[in-house]
Design a protein around this motif. Structure first.
Motif, mmCIF file in Angstrom:
data_model
loop_
_atom_site.group_PDB
_atom_site.id
_atom_site.type_symbol
_atom_site.label_atom_id
_atom_site.label_comp_id
_atom_site.label_asym_id
_atom_site.label_seq_id
_atom_site.Cartn_x
_atom_site.Cartn_y
_atom_site.Cartn_z
ATOM 1 N N ALA A 172 0.878 -1.178 0.000
ATOM 2 C CA ALA A 172 0.000 0.000 0.000
ATOM 3 C C ALA A 172 0.913 1.225 0.000
ATOM 4 O O ALA A 172 1.539 1.526 1.026
ATOM 5 C CB ALA A 172 -0.913 0.007 1.220
ATOM 6 N N PRO A 173 1.037 1.954 -1.115
ATOM 7 C CA PRO A 173 1.948 3.098 -1.182
ATOM 8 C C PRO A 173 1.421 4.308 -0.411
ATOM 9 O O PRO A 173 0.223 4.473 -0.218
ATOM 10 C CB PRO A 173 2.035 3.387 -2.685
ATOM 11 N N TYR A 174 2.353 5.156 0.009
ATOM 12 C CA TYR A 174 1.977 6.407 0.670
ATOM 13 C C TYR A 174 0.946 7.169 -0.159
ATOM 14 O O TYR A 174 -0.019 7.718 0.370
ATOM 15 C CB TYR A 174 3.197 7.316 0.848
ATOM 16 N N SER A 175 1.179 7.233 -1.466
ATOM 17 C CA SER A 175 0.327 8.031 -2.337
ATOM 18 C C SER A 175 -1.124 7.576 -2.301
ATOM 19 O O SER A 175 -2.035 8.355 -2.606
ATOM 20 C CB SER A 175 0.840 7.961 -3.778
ATOM 21 N N ALA A 176 -1.364 6.306 -1.905
ATOM 22 C CA ALA A 176 -2.733 5.793 -1.848
ATOM 23 C C ALA A 176 -3.403 6.140 -0.526
ATOM 24 O O ALA A 176 -4.420 6.831 -0.489
ATOM 25 C CB ALA A 176 -2.731 4.280 -2.059
ATOM 26 N N TYR A 177 -2.824 5.679 0.597
ATOM 27 C CA TYR A 177 -3.546 5.852 1.866
ATOM 28 C C TYR A 177 -3.343 7.222 2.516
ATOM 29 O O TYR A 177 -4.037 7.555 3.486
ATOM 30 C CB TYR A 177 -3.208 4.730 2.852
ATOM 31 N N LEU A 178 -2.427 8.028 1.994
ATOM 32 C CA LEU A 178 -2.287 9.405 2.483
ATOM 33 C C LEU A 178 -2.941 10.393 1.514
ATOM 34 O O LEU A 178 -2.738 11.607 1.616
ATOM 35 C CB LEU A 178 -0.802 9.764 2.663
ATOM 36 N N SER A 179 -3.723 9.877 0.609
ATOM 37 C CA SER A 179 -4.399 10.705 -0.397
ATOM 38 C C SER A 179 -5.211 11.807 0.267
ATOM 39 O O SER A 179 -5.923 11.581 1.250
ATOM 40 C CB SER A 179 -5.322 9.827 -1.245
ATOM 41 N N GLY A 180 -5.090 13.024 -0.288
ATOM 42 C CA GLY A 180 -5.834 14.153 0.243
ATOM 43 C C GLY A 180 -5.116 14.929 1.330
ATOM 44 O O GLY A 180 -5.566 16.012 1.724
ATOM 45 N N MET A 181 -3.990 14.417 1.796
ATOM 46 C CA MET A 181 -3.216 15.109 2.818
ATOM 47 C C MET A 181 -2.162 16.014 2.158
ATOM 48 O O MET A 181 -2.078 16.084 0.936
ATOM 49 C CB MET A 181 -2.571 14.083 3.761
ATOM 50 N N ASN A 182 -1.361 16.675 2.974
ATOM 51 C CA ASN A 182 -0.386 17.642 2.466
ATOM 52 C C ASN A 182 0.581 16.988 1.476
ATOM 53 O O ASN A 182 1.319 16.053 1.816
ATOM 54 C CB ASN A 182 0.400 18.233 3.641
ATOM 55 N N GLU A 183 0.557 17.462 0.247
ATOM 56 C CA GLU A 183 1.353 16.840 -0.816
ATOM 57 C C GLU A 183 2.853 16.982 -0.582
ATOM 58 O O GLU A 183 3.628 16.090 -0.932
ATOM 59 C CB GLU A 183 0.974 17.449 -2.168
ATOM 60 N N ARG A 184 3.275 18.100 -0.001
ATOM 61 C CA ARG A 184 4.694 18.289 0.280
ATOM 62 C C ARG A 184 5.184 17.266 1.284
ATOM 63 O O ARG A 184 6.266 16.685 1.127
ATOM 64 C CB ARG A 184 4.934 19.712 0.796
ATOM 65 N N GLU A 185 4.394 16.992 2.325
ATOM 66 C CA GLU A 185 4.784 16.008 3.332
ATOM 67 C C GLU A 185 4.841 14.605 2.725
ATOM 68 O O GLU A 185 5.734 13.816 3.038
ATOM 69 C CB GLU A 185 3.799 16.037 4.506
ATOM 70 N N ILE A 186 3.874 14.291 1.849
ATOM 71 C CA ILE A 186 3.870 12.978 1.189
ATOM 72 C C ILE A 186 5.104 12.837 0.307
ATOM 73 O O ILE A 186 5.751 11.772 0.285
ATOM 74 C CB ILE A 186 2.592 12.800 0.349
ATOM 75 N N TYR A 187 5.432 13.898 -0.404
ATOM 76 C CA TYR A 187 6.627 13.876 -1.269
ATOM 77 C C TYR A 187 7.878 13.653 -0.436
ATOM 78 O O TYR A 187 8.753 12.854 -0.810
ATOM 79 C CB TYR A 187 6.744 15.186 -2.046
ATOM 80 N N ASN A 188 7.987 14.338 0.703
ATOM 81 C CA ASN A 188 9.166 14.196 1.560
ATOM 82 C C ASN A 188 9.305 12.775 2.085
ATOM 83 O O ASN A 188 10.415 12.220 2.137
ATOM 84 C CB ASN A 188 9.094 15.185 2.733
ATOM 85 N N LEU A 189 8.176 12.176 2.491
ATOM 86 C CA LEU A 189 8.201 10.794 2.969
ATOM 87 C C LEU A 189 8.662 9.844 1.869
ATOM 88 O O LEU A 189 9.508 8.972 2.083
ATOM 89 C CB LEU A 189 6.807 10.374 3.443
ATOM 90 N N THR A 190 8.076 10.005 0.689
ATOM 91 C CA THR A 190 8.400 9.141 -0.443
ATOM 92 C C THR A 190 9.859 9.300 -0.853
ATOM 93 O O THR A 190 10.569 8.310 -1.090
ATOM 94 C CB THR A 190 7.483 9.467 -1.635
#
Length: 224
Positions: free
Chosen positions: A178-196
């Motif tokens: 389950a990728p970050y981009s799926a279950y963190l959908s709708g949250m802060n995109e910058r934070e998701i990018y940093n995690l990834t």
């Protein structure tokens, strides 16, 4: 005029304080929501892991690599439950008795053989229960297992293959992701990018998963 300027400066100060507060609290709120979402994803991955283990037991050691097939298996399969009464002693096992042999003698109903082998208090009864109930509970929804929580209907990524070790030994392995981009959908995109980005730079999977196609790990979660 001076009063108006002071009011504007005051408002600017308030805005700056608010922006500073938000810059501090945004990662905190993000991590709090991330923990909530990841707890739900982990719980579902563990259910999938349990289903895969049962699938392997009933399919000659092979794992399922298609989510729809795994869902159908959960809906229709049954799990054996063995009720054990009594244990074999060391002496009985030294004499060649095994669980299966002892059960066969008891099930034969031969009183003389049962007594001769000291199996009067030995019993093994097998009952069968619903796979679906064992995996998701009596009120659970089996179909929901295929969907990543908080992802707006995205499916878990499921694969299986045969791993060949250095010694040439073959071993069936599986991986469910389950990728970050799926279950963190709708949250802060910058934070998701940093995690990834951080995960990829460290050679880790950018999300949550069980199992590993490259290294047998008993289907452990990458958070364990």
């Amino acid at each position: 005029m001076k009063k108006a300027i002071n009011v504007i400066l005051g408002l600017c100060a308030v805005v700056l304080l608010y922006l500073c507060y938000e810059s501090i609290m945004q990662p905190i709120h993000f991590n709090e929501e991330r923990e909530i979402r990841e707890a739900a994803v982990k719980a579902r991955l563990i259910q999938i892991k349990n289903a895969e283990e049962q699938y392997r037991q009933q399919h000659e050691g092979e794992f399922c690599d298609t989510m729809s097939v795994l869902i159908d298996f959960i809906k229709t399969a049954r799990i054996p439950n063995v009720n054990k009464v009594g244990e074999l002693s060391d002496k009985q096992m030294e004499n060649g008795l095994t669980e299966s042999k002892a059960a066969a003698i008891v099930n034969s109903g031969d009183a003389a053989a049962i007594a001769a082998n000291g199996l009067e208090g030995f019993r093994r009864d097998t009952t069968w229960s619903s796979m679906a109930e064992a995996i998701v509970g009596p009120d659970g929804n089996v179909d929901s297992l295929q969907y990543i929580p908080f992802s707006n209907g995205q499916l878990f990524e499921l694969e299986s293959t045969v791993y060949v070790g250095r010694s040439g030994v073959f071993q069936n392995v599986m991986e469910c992701r389950a990728p970050y981009s799926a279950y963190l959908s709708g949250m802060n995109e910058r934070e998701i990018y940093n995690l990834t980005d951080a995960a990829e730079k460290q050679g880790r999977y950018a999300g949550l998963k069980i199992g590993d196609l490259m290294t047998p790990n008993n289907n452990a979660g990458n958070w364990e």
